[in-house]
Enzyme design. Structure first.
Site, PDB file in Angstrom:
ATOM      1  N   ASN A   7     120.747 -93.790 -79.404  1.00 54.18           N
ATOM      2  CA  ASN A   7     120.993 -95.201 -79.085  1.00 54.18           C
ATOM      3  C   ASN A   7     119.649 -95.879 -78.793  1.00 54.18           C
ATOM      4  O   ASN A   7     119.054 -95.646 -77.745  1.00 54.18           O
ATOM      5  CB  ASN A   7     121.928 -95.267 -77.862  1.00 54.18           C
ATOM      6  CG  ASN A   7     122.195 -96.689 -77.405  1.00 54.18           C
ATOM      7  OD1 ASN A   7     121.843 -97.658 -78.087  1.00 54.18           O
ATOM      8  ND2 ASN A   7     122.836 -96.822 -76.254  1.00 54.18           N
ATOM      9  N   LYS A   9     119.132 -98.903 -78.191  1.00 51.83           N
ATOM     10  CA  LYS A   9     119.264-100.048 -77.276  1.00 51.83           C
ATOM     11  C   LYS A   9     118.442-101.224 -77.823  1.00 51.83           C
ATOM     12  O   LYS A   9     118.338-101.383 -79.026  1.00 51.83           O
ATOM     13  CB  LYS A   9     118.874 -99.649 -75.855  1.00 51.83           C
ATOM     14  CG  LYS A   9     119.650 -98.405 -75.396  1.00 51.83           C
ATOM     15  CD  LYS A   9     119.509 -98.092 -73.940  1.00 51.83           C
ATOM     16  CE  LYS A   9     120.324 -96.839 -73.622  1.00 51.83           C
ATOM     17  NZ  LYS A   9     120.340 -96.490 -72.225  1.00 51.83           N
ATOM     18  N   HIS A  92     129.590 -99.301 -73.318  1.00 46.71           N
ATOM     19  CA  HIS A  92     128.407 -98.707 -72.687  1.00 46.71           C
ATOM     20  C   HIS A  92     128.243 -99.313 -71.289  1.00 46.71           C
ATOM     21  O   HIS A  92     128.496-100.495 -71.091  1.00 46.71           O
ATOM     22  CB  HIS A  92     127.168 -98.970 -73.545  1.00 46.71           C
ATOM     23  CG  HIS A  92     125.990 -98.166 -73.112  1.00 46.71           C
ATOM     24  ND1 HIS A  92     125.241 -98.510 -72.020  1.00 46.71           N
ATOM     25  CD2 HIS A  92     125.482 -97.008 -73.590  1.00 46.71           C
ATOM     26  CE1 HIS A  92     124.298 -97.599 -71.853  1.00 46.71           C
ATOM     27  NE2 HIS A  92     124.416 -96.675 -72.793  1.00 46.71           N
ATOM     28  N   GLU A  94     125.773-100.278 -69.733  1.00 51.94           N
ATOM     29  CA  GLU A  94     124.885-101.457 -69.673  1.00 51.94           C
ATOM     30  C   GLU A  94     125.634-102.717 -70.075  1.00 51.94           C
ATOM     31  O   GLU A  94     125.373-103.796 -69.536  1.00 51.94           O
ATOM     32  CB  GLU A  94     123.649-101.225 -70.567  1.00 51.94           C
ATOM     33  CG  GLU A  94     122.692-100.235 -69.917  1.00 51.94           C
ATOM     34  CD  GLU A  94     121.878 -99.396 -70.883  1.00 51.94           C
ATOM     35  OE1 GLU A  94     121.783 -99.755 -72.082  1.00 51.94           O
ATOM     36  OE2 GLU A  94     121.339 -98.355 -70.443  1.00 51.94           O
ATOM     37  N   GLU A 162     129.263 -90.609 -70.064  1.00 46.96           N
ATOM     38  CA  GLU A 162     127.912 -90.996 -69.655  1.00 46.96           C
ATOM     39  C   GLU A 162     127.913 -91.396 -68.179  1.00 46.96           C
ATOM     40  O   GLU A 162     128.137 -92.570 -67.863  1.00 46.96           O
ATOM     41  CB  GLU A 162     127.442 -92.191 -70.485  1.00 46.96           C
ATOM     42  CG  GLU A 162     127.305 -91.905 -71.961  1.00 46.96           C
ATOM     43  CD  GLU A 162     126.206 -92.768 -72.573  1.00 46.96           C
ATOM     44  OE1 GLU A 162     125.237 -92.178 -73.053  1.00 46.96           O
ATOM     45  OE2 GLU A 162     126.298 -93.998 -72.537  1.00 46.96           O
ATOM     46  N   GLY A 168     119.067 -93.076 -68.145  1.00 45.61           N
ATOM     47  CA  GLY A 168     117.716 -93.604 -67.977  1.00 45.61           C
ATOM     48  C   GLY A 168     117.031 -93.190 -66.681  1.00 45.61           C
ATOM     49  O   GLY A 168     116.002 -93.755 -66.313  1.00 45.61           O
ATOM     50  N   SER A 208     120.168 -89.125 -69.964  1.00 48.08           N
ATOM     51  CA  SER A 208     118.907 -88.376 -69.870  1.00 48.08           C
ATOM     52  C   SER A 208     118.912 -87.083 -70.681  1.00 48.08           C
ATOM     53  O   SER A 208     118.362 -86.061 -70.250  1.00 48.08           O
ATOM     54  CB  SER A 208     118.546 -88.107 -68.409  1.00 48.08           C
ATOM     55  OG  SER A 208     118.306 -89.331 -67.737  1.00 48.08           O
TER      56      SER A 208
HETATM   57  P1  PGA Z   1     119.238 -92.220 -71.769  1.00 44.97           P
HETATM   58  O1  PGA Z   1     120.376 -93.237 -72.249  1.00 44.97           O
HETATM   59  O2  PGA Z   1     119.269 -91.058 -72.714  1.00 44.97           O
HETATM   60  O3  PGA Z   1     117.969 -93.004 -71.868  1.00 44.97           O
HETATM   61  O4  PGA Z   1     119.570 -91.811 -70.388  1.00 44.97           O
HETATM   62  C1  PGA Z   1     121.603 -92.769 -72.690  1.00 44.97           C
HETATM   63  C2  PGA Z   1     122.523 -93.915 -73.001  1.00 44.97           C
HETATM   64  O5  PGA Z   1     122.497 -94.917 -72.284  1.00 44.97           O
HETATM   65  O6  PGA Z   1     123.275 -93.856 -73.958  1.00 44.97           O
END
Ligand code: PGA
Length: 246
Positions: A7, A9, A92, A94, A162, A168, A208
């Site tokens: 992803n 983003k 997601h 976010e 997740e 992150g 992560s």
């Molecule tokens: P990350 O993000 O691997 O940077 O933790 C994962 C995600 O939000 O899908």
């Protein structure tokens, strides 16, 4: 088949996206037993589709609007995405956090994605507070039930677990922690859709993920793939994750 999703983003300029894909393609050329997906910003999907035409790399959109067309300035619908991508990430954390996406909106987006003959990657996961309060399973249960309300068939749905505290932050869920929730998600789906559907459902882990922890996670019985954010931004590190999932 394991599913590994990168992803991006809201990252990369057009030239960086092109540079990435040219570097990435030869790195995953030989990998046939893992399904590889890049979830790129909308505007890069046509270019990536062209660049990936002779490869096994598939594409995903990171979002969708639930109406098919009309006066919705700034939005993108399933029928616009369909020629370029196979999957859409929905729900997601976010989007839930910064764009106030509720379970109801997510449910509408899932329906719209399926109607457009696209596959859904539905993201669910608890906050740190939920986990501390031992409410992880209750929360994930509620998210899944609300997201899949009136969804009759889930063959075209993948669930991504997740945990918000792992996204992150560098704090990956341990393989055991992730497996516990994946097992639980499969049980929820079994109750809703029956054992056969539950067995076939792919549940992927995100938060992560990197090339050092990927193998341990993917080796768990109920983890059928990974969703990497930060670690997918570099073609070499993303290809290492894909390699470890073979
Ligand atoms: P990350 O993000 O691997 O940077 O933790 C994962 C995600 O939000 O899908």
């Amino acid at each position: 088949m394991n599913l590994i999703v990168g992803n991006w983003k809201m990252n990369k300029t057009p030239s960086e996206a092109l540079e990435y894909i040219n570097e990435f393609k030869p790195l995953v050329d030989e990998i046939k037993q893992t399904e590889t997906v890049i979830a790129a910003p909308f505007i890069y999907l046509p270019m990536l589709k062209k660049e990936c035409s002779k490869t096994n790399i598939k594409l995903a959109a990171q979002n969708i609007f639930y109406e098919i067309e009309g006066a919705f300035t700034g939005e993108i619908s399933g029928k616009m995405i369909k020629p370029f991508a196979e999957y859409v990430i929905i729900g997601h954390s976010e989007r839930r956090k910064y764009f106030n996406e509720t379970d109801d909106i997510i449910n509408k987006k899932i329906n719209s994605t399926l109607v457009s003959n696209l596959k859904v990657i539905l993201c669910v996961g608890e906050s740190l507070q939920h986990r501390k309060d031992k409410k992880t399973t209750a929360f994930v249960n509620m998210q899944i039930k609300n997201a899949l309300k009136d969804v009759k068939k889930i063959d075209n749905i993948v669930i991504a677990y997740e945990p918000i505290w792992a996204i992150g932050t560098g704090k990956t869920a341990s393989a055991k922690q992730a497996e516990e929730v994946h097992f639980f998600i499969r049980k929820i789906i079994e109750k809703m859709y029956g054992i056969k559907v539950a067995r076939e459902l792919r549940i992927i882990y995100g938060g992560s993920v990197n090339h050092l922890n990927a193998k341990k996670l993917i080796n768990m019985p109920n983890i059928n793939g990974l969703l990497a954010g930060g670690a997918s931004l570099d073609p070499i590190s993303f290809s290492k994750i894909i390699n470890s999932a073979k």
